[in-house]
Write a protein that holds these residues in place. Structure first.
Motif, mmCIF file in Angstrom:
data_model
loop_
_atom_site.group_PDB
_atom_site.id
_atom_site.type_symbol
_atom_site.label_atom_id
_atom_site.label_comp_id
_atom_site.label_asym_id
_atom_site.label_seq_id
_atom_site.Cartn_x
_atom_site.Cartn_y
_atom_site.Cartn_z
ATOM 1 N N GLU A 1 -44.817 70.336 -77.420
ATOM 2 C CA GLU A 1 -43.699 71.129 -76.919
ATOM 3 C C GLU A 1 -44.112 72.594 -76.866
ATOM 4 O O GLU A 1 -43.731 73.391 -77.717
ATOM 5 C CB GLU A 1 -42.479 70.939 -77.822
ATOM 6 C CG GLU A 1 -41.925 69.533 -77.761
ATOM 7 C CD GLU A 1 -40.672 69.372 -78.591
ATOM 8 O OE1 GLU A 1 -40.064 70.379 -78.976
ATOM 9 O OE2 GLU A 1 -40.306 68.225 -78.848
ATOM 10 N N MET A 2 -44.945 72.909 -75.874
ATOM 11 C CA MET A 2 -45.357 74.300 -75.675
ATOM 12 C C MET A 2 -45.598 74.510 -74.197
ATOM 13 O O MET A 2 -45.834 73.555 -73.447
ATOM 14 C CB MET A 2 -46.596 74.648 -76.508
ATOM 15 C CG MET A 2 -47.880 73.964 -76.104
ATOM 16 S SD MET A 2 -49.321 74.489 -77.069
ATOM 17 C CE MET A 2 -49.001 73.781 -78.653
ATOM 18 N N ALA A 3 -45.529 75.757 -73.792
ATOM 19 C CA ALA A 3 -45.780 76.099 -72.395
ATOM 20 C C ALA A 3 -47.243 75.822 -72.057
ATOM 21 O O ALA A 3 -48.119 75.920 -72.919
ATOM 22 C CB ALA A 3 -45.447 77.568 -72.158
ATOM 23 N N LEU A 4 -47.495 75.486 -70.814
ATOM 24 C CA LEU A 4 -48.852 75.165 -70.381
ATOM 25 C C LEU A 4 -49.830 76.315 -70.646
ATOM 26 O O LEU A 4 -50.949 76.047 -71.106
ATOM 27 C CB LEU A 4 -48.866 74.760 -68.905
ATOM 28 C CG LEU A 4 -50.200 74.199 -68.396
ATOM 29 C CD1 LEU A 4 -50.635 72.978 -69.217
ATOM 30 C CD2 LEU A 4 -50.086 73.839 -66.935
ATOM 31 N N PRO A 5 -49.472 77.583 -70.395
ATOM 32 C CA PRO A 5 -50.426 78.657 -70.715
ATOM 33 C C PRO A 5 -50.817 78.684 -72.196
ATOM 34 O O PRO A 5 -51.988 78.932 -72.519
ATOM 35 C CB PRO A 5 -49.686 79.935 -70.315
ATOM 36 C CG PRO A 5 -48.729 79.487 -69.258
ATOM 37 C CD PRO A 5 -48.299 78.106 -69.693
ATOM 38 N N SER A 6 -49.898 78.394 -73.076
ATOM 39 C CA SER A 6 -50.219 78.337 -74.513
ATOM 40 C C SER A 6 -51.149 77.167 -74.803
ATOM 41 O O SER A 6 -52.110 77.293 -75.565
ATOM 42 C CB SER A 6 -48.948 78.185 -75.351
ATOM 43 O OG SER A 6 -48.122 79.315 -75.192
ATOM 44 N N PHE A 7 -50.883 76.040 -74.186
ATOM 45 C CA PHE A 7 -51.747 74.873 -74.382
ATOM 46 C C PHE A 7 -53.151 75.148 -73.847
ATOM 47 O O PHE A 7 -54.141 74.752 -74.463
ATOM 48 C CB PHE A 7 -51.142 73.634 -73.707
ATOM 49 C CG PHE A 7 -51.946 72.396 -73.952
ATOM 50 C CD1 PHE A 7 -51.887 71.755 -75.182
ATOM 51 C CD2 PHE A 7 -52.787 71.888 -72.968
ATOM 52 C CE1 PHE A 7 -52.652 70.620 -75.428
ATOM 53 C CE2 PHE A 7 -53.548 70.755 -73.209
ATOM 54 C CZ PHE A 7 -53.478 70.118 -74.436
#
Length: 114
Positions: free
Chosen positions: A42-48
């Motif tokens: 459960e994280m934004a794609l840029p963070s991933f």
């Protein structure tokens, strides 16, 4: 030797994070796309993608892009290097504990004679 230490440092840094460890575990079953890898988190794609970047810089994974799809693969050689390091540490400390056990048994025997 310094190069080997730097390589191990980057591997251990990458493995210090639970998200990155989960990605490595998943890739142990085979290649996967970024979307497949990101899905359980459960994280934004840029963070991933920052996690993917750390894994790539440590060379634990490699990725290839085909069109708009980026697929990641595990670089098992990097994990084997870390496993070898742990094996050496295990052998070293096993020997030390064995020596300590011998010393304690000897001291205990001396005490019991007195």
């Amino acid at each position: 030797m310094a190069h080997q230490n730097a390589a191990l440092d980057s591997v251990f840094h990458a493995l210090a994070d639970p998200t990155r460890r989960a990605v490595i575990q998943r890739l142990g079953r085979g290649s996967a796309t970024i979307s497949e890898l990101a899905q359980p988190f459960e994280m934004a794609l840029p963070s991933f993608m920052k996690h993917i970047g750390v894994l790539e810089r440590s060379r634990l994974i490699v990725s290839k892009k085909t069109g708009r799809v980026r697929t990641c693969l595990l670089n098992r050689d990097r994990l084997i290097a870390a496993e070898r390091w742990f094996g050496k540490q295990h052998a070293l400390w096993g020997s030390r504990y064995s020596n300590l056990d011998g010393l304690l048994a000897k001291l205990n025997g001396v005490e019991n004679e007195g």
